[in-house]
Design an enzyme around this catalytic site. Structure first.
Site, PDB file in Angstrom:
ATOM      1  N   THR A 282      36.907  46.365  44.896  1.00  0.00           N
ATOM      2  CA  THR A 282      35.568  45.919  45.224  1.00  0.00           C
ATOM      3  C   THR A 282      35.648  45.571  46.964  1.00  0.00           C
ATOM      4  O   THR A 282      37.286  45.254  47.241  1.00  0.00           O
ATOM      5  CB  THR A 282      34.659  45.638  44.890  1.00  0.00           C
TER       6      THR A 282
ATOM      7  N   HIS B 111      28.055  36.559  40.216  1.00  0.00           N
ATOM      8  CA  HIS B 111      29.640  36.774  39.496  1.00  0.00           C
ATOM      9  C   HIS B 111      30.267  34.862  39.610  1.00  0.00           C
ATOM     10  O   HIS B 111      30.071  34.166  39.729  1.00  0.00           O
ATOM     11  CB  HIS B 111      30.245  37.600  40.258  1.00  0.00           C
TER      12      HIS B 111
ATOM     13  N   LYS C   1      35.254  35.279  42.223  1.00  0.00           N
ATOM     14  CA  LYS C   1      34.922  36.950  42.985  1.00  0.00           C
ATOM     15  C   LYS C   1      35.536  36.817  44.555  1.00  0.00           C
ATOM     16  O   LYS C   1      34.959  35.757  45.532  1.00  0.00           O
ATOM     17  CB  LYS C   1      33.780  36.880  42.835  1.00  0.00           C
TER      18      LYS C   1
HETATM   19  P1  NAD Z   1      42.501  39.220  39.692  1.00  0.00           P
HETATM   20  O1  NAD Z   1      42.840  37.890  40.699  1.00  0.00           O
HETATM   21  O2  NAD Z   1      41.900  38.915  38.232  1.00  0.00           O
HETATM   22  O3  NAD Z   1      44.023  40.445  39.961  1.00  0.00           O
HETATM   23  C1  NAD Z   1      43.646  41.092  41.000  1.00  0.00           C
HETATM   24  C2  NAD Z   1      45.838  41.293  40.833  1.00  0.00           C
HETATM   25  O4  NAD Z   1      46.013  41.898  41.477  1.00  0.00           O
HETATM   26  C3  NAD Z   1      46.394  40.037  40.859  1.00  0.00           C
HETATM   27  O5  NAD Z   1      46.966  39.586  39.226  1.00  0.00           O
HETATM   28  C4  NAD Z   1      47.140  40.237  41.881  1.00  0.00           C
HETATM   29  O6  NAD Z   1      48.358  39.017  42.146  1.00  0.00           O
HETATM   30  C5  NAD Z   1      46.915  41.491  41.859  1.00  0.00           C
HETATM   31  N1  NAD Z   1      47.562  41.677  43.270  1.00  0.00           N
HETATM   32  C6  NAD Z   1      47.045  41.231  44.200  1.00  0.00           C
HETATM   33  N2  NAD Z   1      47.729  42.263  45.414  1.00  0.00           N
HETATM   34  C7  NAD Z   1      48.527  42.635  45.114  1.00  0.00           C
HETATM   35  C8  NAD Z   1      49.206  44.185  46.018  1.00  0.00           C
HETATM   36  N3  NAD Z   1      49.653  44.071  46.726  1.00  0.00           N
HETATM   37  N4  NAD Z   1      50.071  44.952  44.544  1.00  0.00           N
HETATM   38  C9  NAD Z   1      49.882  44.881  43.729  1.00  0.00           C
HETATM   39  N5  NAD Z   1      48.906  43.630  42.931  1.00  0.00           N
HETATM   40  C10 NAD Z   1      48.313  42.644  43.481  1.00  0.00           C
HETATM   41  O7  NAD Z   1      40.690  39.907  40.257  1.00  0.00           O
HETATM   42  P2  NAD Z   1      40.394  40.528  39.040  1.00  0.00           P
HETATM   43  O8  NAD Z   1      39.038  39.743  38.383  1.00  0.00           O
HETATM   44  O9  NAD Z   1      41.096  41.117  37.963  1.00  0.00           O
HETATM   45  O10 NAD Z   1      39.523  41.925  39.861  1.00  0.00           O
HETATM   46  C11 NAD Z   1      40.096  42.811  40.464  1.00  0.00           C
HETATM   47  C12 NAD Z   1      39.619  43.595  41.579  1.00  0.00           C
HETATM   48  O11 NAD Z   1      37.952  44.574  40.400  1.00  0.00           O
HETATM   49  C13 NAD Z   1      38.363  42.805  42.637  1.00  0.00           C
HETATM   50  O12 NAD Z   1      37.760  44.045  43.344  1.00  0.00           O
HETATM   51  C14 NAD Z   1      36.915  42.776  41.894  1.00  0.00           C
HETATM   52  O13 NAD Z   1      35.629  42.587  42.574  1.00  0.00           O
HETATM   53  C15 NAD Z   1      36.830  44.155  41.240  1.00  0.00           C
HETATM   54  N6  NAD Z   1      36.135  44.678  39.745  1.00  0.00           N
HETATM   55  C16 NAD Z   1      35.633  45.658  39.664  1.00  0.00           C
HETATM   56  C17 NAD Z   1      35.180  45.573  38.164  1.00  0.00           C
HETATM   57  C18 NAD Z   1      34.541  46.760  38.563  1.00  0.00           C
HETATM   58  O14 NAD Z   1      33.646  47.415  37.377  1.00  0.00           O
HETATM   59  N7  NAD Z   1      34.748  47.978  39.653  1.00  0.00           N
HETATM   60  C19 NAD Z   1      35.170  44.950  37.218  1.00  0.00           C
HETATM   61  C20 NAD Z   1      35.640  44.062  37.671  1.00  0.00           C
HETATM   62  C21 NAD Z   1      35.784  43.559  39.166  1.00  0.00           C
END
Ligand code: NAD
Length: 265
Positions: free
Chosen positions: A99, A153, A157
């Site tokens: 997001t 949340h 986040k």
């Molecule tokens: P998180 O921080 O636990 O995980 C994100 C991961 O991405 C980390 O491991 C980080 O190292 C990695 N990352 C960062 N930059 C990167 C890159 N350039 N290449 C590869 N990997 C990279 O976060 P999360 O809780 O898993 O959430 C991730 C995203 O998903 C957020 O934007 C969150 O808002 C979104 N989200 C969406 C939904 C949905 O239903 N659409 C549900 C939950 C979370």
């Protein structure tokens, strides 16, 4: 067998995706990309035991070497935009849950998908219940135009308000048949006390440890209120939507925004 590359594979959502895809017939994790935990087995990280796919940081070579059909991205907004561009250039369909991607970036990515004939899906919320909450909010807005949104949340986040809250506000604004009823607050004694506003719909963001993803949409009318609430009490709640998107994106020829487009199609 549909080959899936998971970007953000070491993150909270990425690990859940690795688990869900590994357990689903007809699809398999062929690549895992993250900037953390490089060199570790993605299955071990996800708690399903070794799957023989190690986390790498070079997305383009992973996509090309694995011949993946779909990339599932749960990273952070800036990283996701770059990842989606790379996927489209490689002819790999992006399924994106990240997001906070600005609307103009999404429009540009959508244009690229159309140009290349690559299907894609971006969904601010993959939980079926949340999609229904937004749908019901759209119906309620036709009769009760005054609404406020409270989204809650976990405190890790990065973006506020949530993508779901913004999408809900857009849906309410598009479905209102009457003008929104403005409140009469003249003095905000504490800046932000009335939340952010999208087309007159106030959005309030709560960030606390213990929450996962929750939202209340409160409608107010003469002598009554209506509250529609959805709670994701575990990240598993998002997985049926992600799995559905992986299957359906194979048939798409352009980028679609919102899981509702697949559910109510
Ligand atoms: P998180 O921080 O636990 O995980 C994100 C991961 O991405 C980390 O491991 C980080 O190292 C990695 N990352 C960062 N930059 C990167 C890159 N350039 N290449 C590869 N990997 C990279 O976060 P999360 O809780 O898993 O959430 C991730 C995203 O998903 C957020 O934007 C969150 O808002 C979104 N989200 C969406 C939904 C949905 O239903 N659409 C549900 C939950 C979370």
């Amino acid at each position: 067998m549909v080959g899936v590359v998971v970007t953000g594979a070491a993150g909270r959502m990425g690990r859940e995706v690795v688990r869900a895809v590994s357990r689903t017939n007809g699809m398999t994790v062929v690549g895992a990309v993250d900037v953390n935990h490089v060199g570790e087995d993605a299955g071990v990280l996800a708690g399903v035991g070794p799957i023989g796919v190690v986390v790498r940081s070079d997305l383009e070579s992973v996509l090309r070497e694995t011949g993946a059909a779909v990339m599932v991205d749960f990273t952070a907004a800036k990283a996701a935009v770059q990842n989606i561009r790379t996927a489209i250039a490689c002819g790999v369909r992006p399924v994106v849950g990240t997001t906070g991607i600005p609307a103009e970036e999404l429009a540009e990515l959508s244009r690229l998908c159309r140009e290349q004939g690559v299907g894609g899906l971006v969904a601010p919320n993959f939980a079926i219940g949340a999609v229904l909450m937004m749908h019901f909010a759209g119906i309620a807005a036709r009769y009760l135009p005054a609404a406020e949104i409270i989204e809650l949340h976990h405190n890790q986040k990065l973006d506020a308000p949530s993508g779901t809250a913004l999408k809900t506000a857009e849906i309410i604004a598009a479905n209102r048949t009457n003008e929104a009823v403005e409140d009469r607050t003249e003095l905000e004694k504490l800046s932000g006390a009335r939340g952010g506003s999208l087309e007159g719909i106030r959005i309030h963001s709560v960030r606390l440890p213990g929450f996962i993803a929750h939202q209340e949409v409160i409608f107010g009318g003469l002598g009554q209120t209506l509250t529609i609430r959805h709670d994701s009490i575990s990240r598993e709640s998002f997985m049926p939507g992600v799995i559905m998107a992986i299957k359906k994106v194979l048939e798409l020829k352009e980028m679609v925004y919102g899981l509702d487009k697949l559910i109510f199609a």
